[in-house]
Enzyme design. Sequence first.
Site, PDB file in Angstrom:
ATOM      1  CE  LYS A   1      44.409  40.522  43.608  1.00 41.30           C
ATOM      2  NZ  LYS A   1      43.386  40.056  42.658  1.00 41.30           N
TER       3      LYS A   1
ATOM      4  CG  ASP B   1      41.206  36.026  45.463  1.00 45.42           C
ATOM      5  OD1 ASP B   1      40.640  35.696  46.530  1.00 45.42           O
ATOM      6  OD2 ASP B   1      41.574  35.198  44.613  1.00 45.42           O
TER       7      ASP B   1
END
Length: 237
Positions: free
Chosen positions: A139, A157
């Site tokens: 991420k 997320d």
Amino acid sequence: MSVAAKKRTGVQRARRTSRLTAAQIEALFARLKALNPKPTTELEFTTPYELLVAVTLSAQATDVGVNKATRKLFPVANTPQAIAALGVEGLKPYIATIGLYNTKAANVVAMARQLLDQHDGQVPRDRAALEALPGVGRKTANVVLNTAFGEATMAVDTHIFRVANRTGLAPGKTVRAVEDGLLKAVPAAYLHDAHHWLILHGRYVCKARKPDCPHCAIRDLCRYPDKTPGEPAPLAD
């Protein structure tokens, strides 16, 4: 199986399989773009390295909290050389208000030293090299590649995971499944900015506990079966 159980199973199956059509996805992003033509991260940064540090610090923390810390840290140390010179104990006071600051301090200092040793102090524009840095996962690498280097990546997320599943945009049971689904589903014209639009939508409208469905610009497109009751807000002229 009871009638109630069958009904629940039917709803769960619908939630798993209901997806937006290509035309609906186009409309969804057109509306989000109209509301916010140039979205970006709410983390404050001026260089790729500052962004990398800020995103690393943001794990299980708010952008507001990270910004408060980096406003004090970056004027003192905003390069790998300066962070490495601070060391772990020197860095901790600047980020002590952020959750998991002990681990994050160790990672950020180790990251700085690795950048100096392996990349001449520069943030690499390469996923594998980014993910090899201490404290950096997929991420974080996606955020840096997208926001610092302009690549069309999808940093999933909790907000994006929720929005993708609720709306039917790209349902998936795992973060990677949602990421892969979004990369396939989002039209190319919107892909660079898509993760910013989705994060902001999840943060301020499609909230976890009580989504603000009456004020949602994509309410009529969304497949979420448990929308918050209320009359939709009138569209602005």
